[in-house]
Scaffold this active site. Structure first.
Site, short mmCIF file in Angstrom:
data_model
loop_
_atom_site.label_atom_id
_atom_site.label_comp_id
_atom_site.label_asym_id
_atom_site.label_seq_id
_atom_site.Cartn_x
_atom_site.Cartn_y
_atom_site.Cartn_z
N LYS A 54 -12.75 -0.79 -9.56
CA LYS A 54 -14.19 -0.88 -9.25
C LYS A 54 -14.97 0.14 -10.06
O LYS A 54 -16.02 -0.19 -10.64
CB LYS A 54 -14.42 -0.58 -7.75
CG LYS A 54 -14.16 -1.73 -6.84
CD LYS A 54 -14.31 -1.27 -5.39
CE LYS A 54 -13.62 -2.24 -4.47
NZ LYS A 54 -13.42 -1.78 -3.12
N GLN A 98 -13.86 1.89 1.44
CA GLN A 98 -12.67 1.06 1.24
C GLN A 98 -11.90 0.87 2.55
O GLN A 98 -11.61 1.83 3.26
CB GLN A 98 -11.78 1.72 0.18
CG GLN A 98 -10.55 0.93 -0.20
CD GLN A 98 -10.85 -0.36 -0.96
OE1 GLN A 98 -11.90 -0.50 -1.59
NE2 GLN A 98 -9.94 -1.32 -0.91
N ASP A 121 -20.96 -4.51 0.58
CA ASP A 121 -19.84 -5.32 1.06
C ASP A 121 -20.33 -6.45 1.97
O ASP A 121 -19.58 -7.41 2.23
CB ASP A 121 -18.89 -4.45 1.90
CG ASP A 121 -17.65 -4.00 1.14
OD1 ASP A 121 -17.18 -4.76 0.28
OD2 ASP A 121 -17.15 -2.90 1.43
N1 GUN Z 1 -10.25 -3.69 1.02
C1 GUN Z 1 -9.81 -4.82 0.41
N2 GUN Z 1 -10.84 -5.55 -0.03
C2 GUN Z 1 -11.96 -4.87 0.28
C3 GUN Z 1 -13.35 -5.11 0.06
O1 GUN Z 1 -13.78 -6.13 -0.51
N3 GUN Z 1 -14.20 -4.16 0.53
C4 GUN Z 1 -13.77 -3.05 1.17
N4 GUN Z 1 -14.67 -2.19 1.61
N5 GUN Z 1 -12.49 -2.80 1.39
C5 GUN Z 1 -11.59 -3.71 0.94
#
Ligand code: GUN
Length: 302
Positions: A54, A98, A121
């Site tokens: 990311k 996350q 998100d």
């Molecule tokens: N963990 C796995 N995929 C995601 C996501 O798209 N967003 C977040 N915040 N955590 C994750």
């Protein structure tokens, strides 16, 4: 029939290029650099890889990346204090905590503490409610990416029978809302649904998000259907050697691709779309925060 392969990797690349163009215009015309803050607790290997990826892609499209790596033993109070600081920071347009979070932390409380305008998100209950009532929301990244691929493949989705297998807050439920918003007839099925193969066989559009490796077989699929496989499952691959692994989806690709009209591969299908959509949401949040028109990214990435 041999299905057309839906190339999510190439689509995501085009989307990121488009986002990078928009970011450079924002900088040149308004002196604004979108900023994305990512918070990671602990050192879960999959989460660490994902967060690194990311941050890399955020910088590549010209945005500012703020990484906050905290210990696995961080208290909920300390995490909430960090979220409050990021909410108040005008250089931060998007906040992502996350998941999954360590056991001592109440995930719902943390997600509820993120400012809905910065919730890139789309997990905050306000955004879930806005999406469910057809209002302008932050839309969760993976379902948004699936919708982009579906619209690119099929054009107008109105009237289609859509089946979403999986009922998570992150994928299944928002995916169903998005398809409803496109005037599909939507069924949400899950591992406890009676006659899951029969339900899947009705689908013109089948979205698989159950997290069970290769569960959906070719004879569950209506000939010519469009299949979107959200699953990313790491399974042993003895054919590659001892202790080797490979990634497979929730759909049995070999049998499904002989029946479907179009299908996403794993890897290279939905996966790359998630981060590209995170960047798209960060751009959208930045435009909204500054009272600027939002670039319409849903179809222009084609
Ligand atoms: N963990 C796995 N995929 C995601 C996501 O798209 N967003 C977040 N915040 N955590 C994750």
């Amino acid at each position: 029939m041999t299905a057309r392969i839906i190339d999510g990797k190439a689509f995501a690349e085009r989307l990121r290029e488009r986002i990078a163009d928009e970011v450079s215009t924002l900088k040149a015309q308004h002196g604004i650099t979108p900023g994305l803050a990512v918070v990671l607790l602990g050192e879960d290997p999959a989460s660490t890889v994902y967060v690194r990826s990311k941050a890399k892609q955020t910088v590549e499209v010209g945005m500012a990346s703020f990484e906050h790596k905290l210990g696995a033993a961080t208290s909920e109070a300390d995490l909430l204090a960090l979220v409050a600081k990021l909410n108040a920071d005008p250089t931060v347009n998007g906040i992502l905590v996350q998941l999954p979070l360590p056991k001592q932390i109440n995930t719902d409380r943390v997600l509820a503490a993120i400012s809905p305008e910065k919730d890139v998100d789309g997990f905050h209950v306000v955004n879930a409610g806005l999406l469910a009532t057809g209002q302008k929301a932050m839309v969760p990244c993976t379902p948004l990416g699936c919708l982009m691929l579906l619209k690119d493949t099929l054009g107008d989705l109105a009237g289609s029978e859509a089946v979403v297998v999986g009922r998570s807050n992150i994928v299944g439920k928002p995916m169903a809302q998005l398809l409803l918003g496109e005037s599909c007839t939507v069924t949400i099925a899950h591992s406890k649904s009676r006659d899951l193969p029969g339900i899947c066989r009705r689908a013109d559009i089948l979205v698989a998000a159950v997290g069970r490796p290769e569960m959906i077989k070719g004879d569950w699929i209506k000939p010519g259907a469009t299949v979107i496989d959200v699953g990313i499952n790491r399974v042993p691959a003895p054919e590659k050697g001892p202790d080797k692994h490979k990634l497979v989806g929730d759909v049995d690709f070999a049998s499904a691709s002989a029946v479907a009209g179009a299908i996403t591969p794993v890897p290279g299908g939905v996966g790359p779309m998630t981060i590209a959509c995170l960047l798209a949401n960060t751009l959208t949040a930045t435009c909204r925060a500054n009272g600027l028109p939002e670039p319409y990214l849903l179809e222009t990435a084609v």
